[in-house]
Structure formats: C-alpha cells, structure tokens
Design an enzyme around this catalytic site. Structure first.
Site, PDB file in Angstrom:
ATOM      1  NE  ARG A   1     -37.214 -71.938  -5.685  1.00 19.76           N
ATOM      2  CZ  ARG A   1     -37.497 -73.307  -5.657  1.00 19.76           C
ATOM      3  NH1 ARG A   1     -36.607 -73.845  -7.311  1.00 19.76           N
ATOM      4  NH2 ARG A   1     -37.600 -73.971  -4.728  1.00 19.76           N
TER       5      ARG A   1
ATOM      6  CD  GLU B   1     -42.474 -73.014  -8.894  1.00 25.57           C
ATOM      7  OE1 GLU B   1     -42.055 -74.180  -8.252  1.00 25.57           O
ATOM      8  OE2 GLU B   1     -41.904 -71.446  -8.028  1.00 25.57           O
TER       9      GLU B   1
END
Lengths: 482, 770
Positions: B318, B718
């Site tokens: 990621r 997030e």
C-alpha cells in the site's frame, strides 16, 4: 489509629488491611468494582484514571482532579474520593459536563472519556468562566487518541454555559463532608499481611518522630514519582510514610518566600504568578493538572532527579532549603543539596521541611524548557535565569540547568562570562559560547547531546532577545500566552 | 435502493454509546464481571534483540506467591504460531532463539494479576547474543533479507524519462513509525466451556482471525471457539492482528486449568511487545520539466518490518499504491523492500503504509517547488491526475474531484493572501518564522486482498417488534454501529430507538474480515441492507397475501400501511409472527469490480478513491525548533455522509493523530535494540493544547460516490490522517525561510523540535545568528 478512613462517593470507608503500595485505582476497580475509572498507563500520564479528591485545607474543603493509578490508598486518609459513578444526579439525569460531552460528540471509543469528564468536572467546579488557555491547561493531563480534542474543548465551554455549580452535590454537601473528614484525621499505622506497612503521621512533629523510629522509610508526598516505583518497577516501598497532607504552609515577608515541602505545584502556582510572573507559563508546563495537584515542590527536590523541572529555576532564584531531623534543623543552599547523580545531602532520619526563596529585588528572571511536546513532558533541557543589571552592567548572574548533567547545576563558565560584562547582545553571545564548557550532556530518547548543547546556548540568546526590547516577537504565540 | 437518506437519518446522530461513555458505564473487556476463580496471566518478555536462549530458569517464577503455572512453547497443544499471513513465522512463545527485545518467551498464571506480574519478573534468562539489525538500511546492509515478497509497480520507461528530463533530483527521506497508543491496551479473557469449547472476550478488530488462531493454538476446530467484542477502547490497526497472541495465551491457560484466565499487559509491555506503524527509508529519483511537471519517478521504499511478516506484505504494497498520492507519474517504477529487522513485527496502523507513500510524493513536490522557486501549490496543480490517466498500478482514475476541492479550499482558507502574509512575516527576519502549505490526499478504498472485501449481517425482528442488529464489523469508537443502525432503521422505516446493536460475535456472523481499511461502513452497511431487503420482501409478501392488497400499496415502517389500513409496526410484526413469517435474515455483501494481479502489478485494487485537502499554517521557534499549529482548514470528501458529526469526528481525530505521527511521536531504540519510548511518559502523542488553534473542518457536501456504496457515502477512517502532511510541510517552509527558500528543507519525520532546529542550523550553514 489502626484504620484508614475516607469517604468514597457517598460511602464511608474504613480499612484495617492496607498495604503501602496499594493504589487507589486497583482499590476502586478490583475491590469496589467501580470500573468507570480506567487504567490507561499506570504512570499518571494519560488521565484515564482521573478521580476527584477532596481534602481539608486551612481555607476549607477543596476538590482537585488527580490520577488514581499512582495515588496510594493510604494517601486518601481523611479525604473524599469522588469517581465518575458519583456524577449522575439522584434524578438520573446527566451532569452538565456529561451532557455537554454527549451533545458535542466528545467521545469516540470512550475509554478516556470518564477521565476527561472528571478533569472537566474539576474545571467546571473551580473556574466557572475559563479562558481557552485555562481549558487547555486543565486538559494537559488527559490523552485522547480518537477525537483530536476539538469536541472536548467545545464541551468544556458548553458545560460552563450550562452552569449549575451551586446545585452540585459536592457544593451542597460541602459542610457535611468537611465535618466528617475533620473527624477522621489523626495518625494512621496500617499494614497488609503484617508487612507492607503504611504510616500517615498526624503532623510534622509526628513525622519527625517517625523518621527517627523507622529504618529506611520511603517518604511519599505526591507520589508522582514514587507511584511509578511501584506501578512500573514493582519496588517494595514499605515502610512508607505518607506526608502529602503535611508542610503545606506558604509565608511571604519582605525578604523571602517560605514554601512548605508539601506544597503542591498547584498550591505554589499563585505565589509564583504573583512574585515571578515571567515563569508562570513555565510552571504550568510541569506535568499535567492532575500531577500538579499531587506533586510537591519538596518532592521534586528531594528525589534528586537530574532533570527536575523546578530545581533549575529554584537554584537560579537562590533558593535555600531547610532539612529537619528530629527537632534539629539545618539550612543549606539548594544547589549544594545535589551532590552527584543519585546522591543528595540528606542524612538518615532527615527530611526536607521548607524551601526558602529570596524575594527577587530588581533581578531579571526567566525559565525555559524544551521537550518533544510542549505540555506535560519531561524536559530535555530546562533552565532558570536570574540576572541583575546596574547601570547597563551585569552585576550578578545565576543560571542553572537541568538535563545537562547528572544533577541540576549552575553554568559557572557562562555566568562568569556575564558578570561584569555590559548588558548587551555580545555578552550573551559570549555566555552562549561559554556554556559549552559547563556541561557534557548525554544523548537519550529525549534529545541528542548536540541538540542539548545547541539549545542551552540558544537560551542565552533568547534571554537577551526577550529583554532587548526588539520589535519582532521572540516567542511562539501560545508560549507568549496569546 | 434509494440513494437519498430520509430526513432525520442523515443526521448528526450521536454515538450509540455516548451516554455510557460519559457515565463510565460502557463496559470494556477489563470491566466485565470475572467468573468466579478467574486466573490472571502475564507475559515474560525477552531482554535481548537477537540471541539464543542458553538458560531459562523458571523455578523462581513457579515458586512465587499465588503462581499456578508457567506456560512455554511446549505447553501449546496445537500450533505455536499466530502469523496472520500464514507464514508460520510468528511464534506465540519464542523457542530457542529470540528475535527482538520484548518477544514473549513464557507466561505465568497466578491467582491475581499483581502476583502474575511480580512473578514474571523473577525469571532467569540468559542469552548468547547474535548480531542484530534494527533499521531497514542496516538490515539491508547486513543481508537480513525480506519478511515477505517485495512488490514492483512499473509503467512506461522511467529510465528514459529520468535521463531526458530537464531537471533531475535524487533524495532520501526517513519516515518514523508510530505507536497506536489506543487508550485501552491489549486484553483477553478466556472462559472455558465443555468439551473443547472456549469463549474469548477481547478487544480485537478481527474476531474471526482470533477465532482461527485460538483454534490452531488449541488444536481444535473453529466451531469450538467463540470470540466476543462489545467495543474497543481504540484500535487504529493495533488490534487487527496483535490481539491474537494474547487471546491464544489466555485460551491455552483457560483450557488447561478449567478456569477463566485474563491477560492484560502493563502499558510498557504492551508498547514493547506489539507491532506499530512501519518506519520507512525512501530513496527517490525524480525527473521534471521547467514548469514543474513530473516526467519520471523511480523509488525504493525500505520498511522496518520487524522479525516476522505479520501484515508487512500488504502494508508495504500500500505504500507503493500511494506513492503517487494525487499526482500523475508518466513513467514510473516503484519498488518495496520489506526488510527483516530485529524489532517487534510491525503491523497495521490507520493508512496501512499509505501515509508513508503519500509523504514521499509530497516531498517530491517540495523538491520541485524549491528547485524552481515556486509555490508548492502551483506544482501540485500542475501534476494532479486527470480522469482517464493511469496510476502506477494501471488503475484508471475516474472520480477525480481534487480541482474543485482545491478551488473551494483556497477560497475558504484565504490561502493566497495568507501565504503572502507568511512570506512578508518571514522577510522581516526574527526568531519566529511561519509556514503555510496546502496538501491533498487521494486514498484508495478496498482491501487489496480482494477476498477480504466481503461482509455479513444478521438482523432479528422479535415478535414484540424490537430489532436486534448484528454485523461482522467491530466498534472501536469510529461510530460504525450507529451508522449501520441508521442505515438499517432507514431501510426498514423504523425509529432508531427500536434497534439494539449487540456485541460483535463469531456466533452471529462467521468468516468476517477485519474492521480495517476504512471499510467498516461500506461493507457491513451493505450487508445489513441486504438483510433488510430480504425482511422487507418477506413482510411485504405476507401483507400482500394476508390482506389481499397489491405490493405497491404496502409500506412498512413505524406505521405500516396496507392498502387503506394502518397499524403500528409492533402489531404488524405480531401478525407476521403468528402467520409463521421468518423474522430473521442474514445479509451478505461483496464489493464489485475489484481485481488485482500482484505478480504483474496491474488491476483495479480499489473500488473508488476518497479525496481531501488541508491548508495548515504554523509558527516555528528557530532558537529551539519548537512550533505551534496556528490554523488548519480542511475540506474532506466522504461522499454523501451518513452521519456528518461522526464523519467530522473521524476527520478531526485522524488529522490530529497524523500531526502526532509527524511531530512529537518518536520511537527511539537504544543500540541494544530496546525501545526506550514505551509509555506516555516518554512517547508523546498530541494533547488538547497541540491541536490547531483555529481548526475549520468541512465535509465536501456536494460529493457523491460515483460507485454504488451504501447511500453513495465514502469511507472516512484513514484518508484524513494524511492531511496532517500539510502541517509537516508548513514547518518545512518556516525552516526553509532561514535560507530564503533556496533549498528544500528535506525534513525527516517525525519533525521533533530537535529535527527542526537541526534543519534550521543546517540550512543556515551552522550559523547561529537569529
């Protein structure tokens, strides 16, 4: 007395089995199943365990938020312990502080929330119209990881607007509680399993006797340091002598300020603000509110920390201390109390009784510290300055540092560079260079040696800039109290 | 499905537990009434970063007061492993060799927690020390290797682009890790049952994984293990996999002694023995033209993964997925290096590697801006994705909304006037310098492990008309339960007060994914909607046949209308019950469209992107390196918000947590490999006084998710975390002012006062004049 007595919410508690190291938090959660008070860190830094403790003082019964995790049960003798469970009124309605937290979405995961409610309760009770700075100062001892604090601060002001202090149970019951607590006072000597002994002296003369009678007792004042000996290092502190309720006098005459060793940071704060207003903001960077309500100036000195947030300032101010053994007293300069790392000038049976600070005269005074986080962080470097100037010449210079050596210590070379020099930029530049010769600081998790050296030098530059009267600001807005 | 929420549902409804939070009546795992005879476990941790255990004398532990037993690896009936990646590299108890300072070696079981804790300290452990490497570059140089397969993303010919670009810069950025500092620490209580059964009460984001891990550790089938989570006192990723070990230890002890066993480490042990956000060292090469348009990017991301893989594979993946942040790289190659180190195994943390990618993209923007003497905002705008362009992983960007967010935020924050004022302020010289920066975020939503993108829900309507809602997600403060309840209430047309949200339990919804990747509402909300649709279909069918009315004349809600007749919901449900209508439904959802070929580095790993931007202004004290955040303006995209108050709370909280990561939160190991910042006395998360003095947070209320998510909302957990990079960059600008912005400040993270002052000194060339 062989029983320790205090009020817990509405209930009178009487304990004959109490160990020196029994914490208030474990007592609440394990023995009383009052689980609203949370354990977040067990070292007085997160505030999840915040409770209010009421205690009798010469001006009456006062309530303060404190950390239950590092507060010992024995130190609660003749006190009123108030937990989150006590806030909700008889009618079942939320307290104004609780309602404000709900209305403003002040909780997310909710684990820190009871502690915040108790800190806000303390603020609401003692300061019905706080400024933003006062709200932030009241919340220095509470960590929240979810909200970013904005809704909690909004709730603090909303609770203020809601008011209702006069009707609060702690106010309506004040006289009743005060008289009940007064009836509990007196010497206590208890133990768990026949060992792990806790002694609460009745008064300072009693303390003097206890200190002579006991072999290597642990003196516990605010427990903001000793608490961690127990919760983090699992040390045995028995026999422990609890003195947080003693030596609370403050006396000011035209020569000096005498502060009892048991005076907390919070109790000393008004004296600091009146006599040394330049260091008021420094004083409020020591610990969080809960820690300042427990921690004592005497304890901060006596434990001999190489950092110690107050000793560098007090040394610079020319403080002296009174040590007592039995009926004997001796007075020494504070700076000579610190001999080397881990070693202080205190004899068996002796205890610190009084701190004496000379009145300032016309000296220029400052205190600085740097830390990773502005508030409630132990300093990497702390410094106190007292500079006297006559006819543009520096006549006296006392500059003491913490975090730069094994003990809080004066900067002899830097002081020498200042004394006799003109009150001018180049003199402070010279001192900034000279201070490098005074210390060989360590590198650790708080700061590298290089950073410590650089900042120590820059404190001299800052002192000059603050007193040079330039047009540009030399302090950050918040640090300047804006 | 309606895309618009009914009036009163898309509302600032407070957290369902708010009243319990403020009164102290919300039960966390440690608050649950303990079964009679509950025992307490405590872990014994290694005091060596890497070494062979040459002596392990546990007799003093066994002899301590109250001690019942000591467990080591040999006492685990099943498998001594809690690797979430199935790598078998994550032992519950170290055997023979320890691989980080703080690794669990044994557990002591005693009558009280205090006894267990004191006993654990009595163990005598001796080690034959082996060489250790703590940081990723040292690990690379020592040949420590990877904990999991690295990833490469490539598009075009970056070598050519870099070689031919008018400007080329190479640099390195060091990015610190972060402790989660959830206020409630790790905790598990295992209660043994008959046969092989055990019930675990715990605080995990991933009950199903705990169930599987405990089953493996006990050597039993998953159907013997029940995991219950009422709520967590914060998670942030730190309870996605890290709770497994604690649950396994409690379960093994509970089954062995037929008594309930609770395990709660002290904060210091919690911070020492559990994983954190990965620190990274990123080396980048960047080519750009005279207008500041990026032409080629090549970069290597070295991560401190720790001694085992844990989630380091997807985390380092990621980081690469977000190494472009919001910018188009015409030719690009990005490489991850998940380095094995002798530190605790790092794990998930809000953003999951994404922030460590994004911040390097923003560093490269700074490099260009300082090199060309321009406002970083101008460089950002020159490089923003346009719809139709491809990411380095070959996903087409289709939903770009940053240009509008930039326009609105520039206006609402008065960016250009304030930037001019900052430049003027700094031009006067002086000790206090200012900086201002506008930075964006574009964050990909979906688990990159495609199979995790599924969820279940179970809704019961009881015969009195009350409704119980269960879903596979866990509540950690983010307001997931209230959001799913709002969606359910709206779908069924009933009052929110009719719905009781229960604990999450593996008994109700099986095979759940972790509540992570910001996906909780997207996945579980849709699963709940599916259950509602089933219930509504059954109830409508019942009403149609029993009243003999066409379905389009039936509406179900607090007042049920069937043709011309009305009745209260409870009466209608009673009638349905008597007519033997099934009043329970299990819903299911899987995210459409997504696919990912990791070997090729191509696919559509993300269902959609969430966007946002922030403008931050700071003041920096150039004598000490201290700073304050003067003002922050945020405009953030949550699609069509289900609950604006909850979403705003996520934005504000995520932002401040991000500021902590980039400023005061520093992980510091000594050269022996011992973490010395392991409690709030030494590890400093932000306080109330550290929040921005002015903090304007707005949701982009015009944004609508172009994909079919629950009510066209977007995930929120997030993405706002990364908006804190605006603070970091503003600090950098203030630092750069001492050298008249001629040099990129190249701050490393976290920008502690020390790093800031040292950067000031470096840019001044070692000078000291204020």
């Amino acid at each position: 007395m062989t029983e320790l007595r205090f009020l817990l919410n509405d209930t009178e508690i009487s304990l004959s089995e109490v160990g020196a190291s029994d914490t208030l938090l474990d007592f609440l959660r394990i023995s009383r199943r009052l689980t609203g008070t949370k354990e977040g860190c067990a070292e007085g830094d997160c505030g999840a365990c915040t409770v209010m403790v009421g205690r009798l003082t010469p001006v009456g019964l006062i309530y303060e938020p404190v950390n239950a995790c590092i507060r010992f049960v024995a130190s609660c003798h003749a006190c009123h312990v108030v937990t989150i469970e006590h806030l909700r009124g008889q009618d079942g309605k939320l307290h104004p502080v609780q309602q404000a937290m709900v209305d403003h979405h002040g909780s997310q995961c909710g684990f820190c929330t009871p502690g915040f409610v108790m800190a806000l309760y303390g603020l609401w009770m003692t300061n019905p119209d706080p400024t933003m700075t006062e709200v932030e100062t009241a919340l220095q001892g509470n960590l929240c990881r979810c909200t970013g604090y904005e809704p909690i601060v909004r709730a603090a002001f909303a609770a203020t607007r809601a008011g209702g202090q006069a009707a609060d149970a702690l106010n309506t019951e004040r006289e009743n509680v005060a008289s009940r607590l007064a009836g509990m006072r007196g010497r206590v000597d208890v133990a768990r399993d026949g060992r792990n002994r806790a002694i609460v002296p009745a008064d300072v003369d009693d303390l003097a006797e206890v200190m002579l009678a006991q072999d290597k007792p642990t003196l516990v004042a605010g427990a903001t340091d000793v608490g961690l000996w127990v919760t983090k290092f699992l040390r045995n502190i028995s026999p422990a002598v609890f003195i947080g309720h003693l030596m609370k006098d403050i006396a000011v005459d035209d020569q000096e300020i005498r502060i009892g060793a048991g005076v907390t940071y919070s109790e000393a704060a008004p004296v600091i603000a009146e006599h040394f207003p330049e260091v008021d903001s420094y004083w409020h960077r020591i610990g969080g509110w809960q820690v300042r309500n427990m921690g004592t100036v005497g304890g901060n000195i006596a434990n001999g920390s190489p950092i110690g947030e107050s000793p560098p300032l007090l040394i610079a101010l020319g403080a002296r201390i009174v040590l007592r053994r039995g009926a004997e007293r001796r007075e020494i300069p504070l700076e000579s109390y610190f001999i080397e790392y881990g070693k202080q000038d205190r004899k068996p049976g002796e205890f610190l009784e009084t701190i004496i600070i000379p009145r300032r005269g016309d000296a220029l005074i400052a205190a600085y510290k740097i830390s990773k986080r502005r508030d409630a962080d132990i300093s990497a470097v702390a410094a106190g300055f007292r500079i006297t100037v006559a006819h543009d010449i520096i006549t006296r210079a006392h500059v003491a540092f913490g975090g730069m050596a094994g003990i809080p210590k004066r900067a002899a070379h830097a002081e020498a560079a200042l004394v006799g020099a003109p009150f001018a930029r180049q003199s402070f530049e010279a001192a900034a260079r000279a201070v490098a010769e005074d210390f060989q600081p360590l590198s650790d998790w708080r700061a590298s040696a290089e950073y410590r050296r650089t900042v120590a030098a820059n404190f001299f530059r800052r002192f000059w800039l603050e007193h040079a009267g330039g047009a540009l600001p030399v302090r950050l807005p918040r640090a300047a109290g804006e | 499905m309606k895309d618009n929420l009914s009036p009163g549902i898309s509302d600032d409804i407070r957290h369902d537990s708010a009243e319990k939070h403020v009164t102290g009546r919300a039960d966390y795992t440690d608050d649950l009434t303990e079964p009679q005879g509950t025992l307490h476990a405590y872990l014994g941790l290694s005091k060596c970063a890497h070494g062979r255990i040459t002596r392990l004398d546990l007799d003093p532990v066994r002899a301590a007061p109250g001690v019942i037993d000591v467990l080591t690896a040999a006492d685990i009936p099943g498998v001594n492993d809690v690797s979430p990646a199935g790598n078998h590299d994550d032992p519950i108890f170290a055997e023979g060799e320890v691989r980080f300072w703080g690794q669990p070696i044994f557990a002591v079981i005693a009558e009280t927690r205090d006894q267990a804790r004191r006993a654990a300290a009595l163990a005598v452990v001796e080690y034959d020390a082996l060489p250790h490497a703590l940081d990723p570059i040292a690990a690379r140089d020592a040949g420590m290797g990877y904990v999991t397969d690295p990833l490469k993303l490539r598009r075009g010919a970056p070598e050519v682009a870099l070689a031919t670009a008018p400007h080329r810069i190479t640099g390195r950025m060091v990015i610190g890790g972060q402790d989660h500092f959830y206020l409630e620490g790790q905790i598990a209580m295992a209660v043994p049952g008959e046969d092989e059964d055990v019930v675990i009460h715990t605080s995990t984001q991933h009950p199903s994984e705990v169930q599987h891990m405990v089953a493996h550790a006990l050597g039993v089938a998953s159907n013997a293990v029940v995991v219950n989570v009422r709520r967590m006192g914060g998670g942030f990723g730190g309870k996605e996999t890290q709770m497994n070990l604690f649950c396994c230890v409690a379960a093994v002890a509970a089954k062995k002694w037929h008594r309930a066993v609770k395990l709660r480490p002290d904060r210091d042990d919690d911070m020492t023995a559990t994983g954190k956000r990965h620190d990274f060292v990123a080396d980048y090469a960047l080519g750009f033209d005279r207008q500041g348009r990026i032409q080629g990017v090549s970069g290597d991301w070295y991560a401190r993964c720790g001694f085992s893989a844990d989630l380091s594979g997807p985390v380092t993946d990621r980081a690469l997925f977000h190494a472009d942040n919001a910018y188009f790289y015409p030719d690009v190659e990005l490489r991850s290096h998940p380095m094995r180190t002798n530190t605790v195994s790092n794990t998930a943390f809000r953003g999951f590697g994404g922030p460590q990618g994004v911040i390097v993209a923003e560093r490269m923007i700074e490099e260009i801006a300082y090199a060309l003497g321009k406002d970083t905002l101008e460089i950002r705008k020159a490089n923003l994705y346009q719809n139709g362009q491809l990411t380095p992983y070959h996903q087409e960007v289709e939903d770009q909304i940053l240009p509008r967010i930039f326009d609105e935020l520039e206006a609402s924050s008065d960016y250009h006037v304030r930037r001019k004022a900052v430049l003027d302020w700094n031009a006067r010289g002086g000790v206090i310098r200012k900086g201002i920066a506008l930075t964006p975020v574009k964050f990909g939503i979906s688990f990159t492990a495609t199979w995790y993108n599924q969820a279940g829900a179970l809704i019961h309507i009881y015969s009195d008309g009350s409704i119980q809602l269960n879903h596979g997600g866990t509540e950690m403060g983010q307001g997931l339960n209230i959001k799913v309840a709002q969606v359910t209430a709206e779908a069924l047309g009933v009052d929110l007060s009719r719905i009781k949200i229960t604990k999450t339990t593996t008994e109700k919804v099986p095979n759940t994914s972790a509540t992570a990747a910001s996906s909780g509402s997207d996945l579980n909300g849709m699963a709940a909607l599916d259950a509602c649709d089933q219930l509504l279909a059954r109830l409508t069918g019942f009403a149609a046949s029993a009243w003999n009315v066409p379905a389009d004349q039936i509406s179900i809600g607090e007042t049920v209308r069937i043709g011309g007749e009305t009745m209260p919901f409870a009466d209608f449900i009673r009638a349905a019950y008597l007519a033997r209508v099934q009043l329970s439904a299990a819903g299911f959802y899987k995210t459409p469209k997504i696919h990912w070929d990791r070997a090729k580095g191509t696919g559509r790993p993300f269902y959609y992107f969430a966007y946002g931007a922030a403008v931050s202004e700071v003041s920096v004290d150039t004598l000490t390196g201290e700073y304050e955040v003067d003002r922050v303006d945020v405009l953030h995209d949550v699609g069509r918000s289900i609950n604006p108050a909850i979403d705003k709370g996520q934005v504000e909280g995520g932002f401040v947590q991000g500021v902590g990561w980039l400023t005061s939160e520093e992980l510091w190991w000594n050269d022996k490999g011992e973490l010395k910042t392991h409690a709030p006395s030494t590890y400093k998360i932000p306080l109330a006084g550290d929040r921005p003095r002015i903090f304007n947070v707005a949701l982009a209320d015009w944004s609508v998710n172009r994909e079919k998510t629950v009510k066209r909302s977007k995930a929120v957990g997030e993405p706002p975390f990364m908006l804190a990079i605006s603070v970091f960059e503003a600090i950098g600008m203030a630092v750069a002012s001492v050298a008249h912005y001629r040099e990129c400040p190249r701050l490393d993270a976290p920008a502690t006062p020390e790093r800031v002052l040292m950067a000031v000194e470096r840019l001044r060339g070692g000078g000291t004049a204020a």
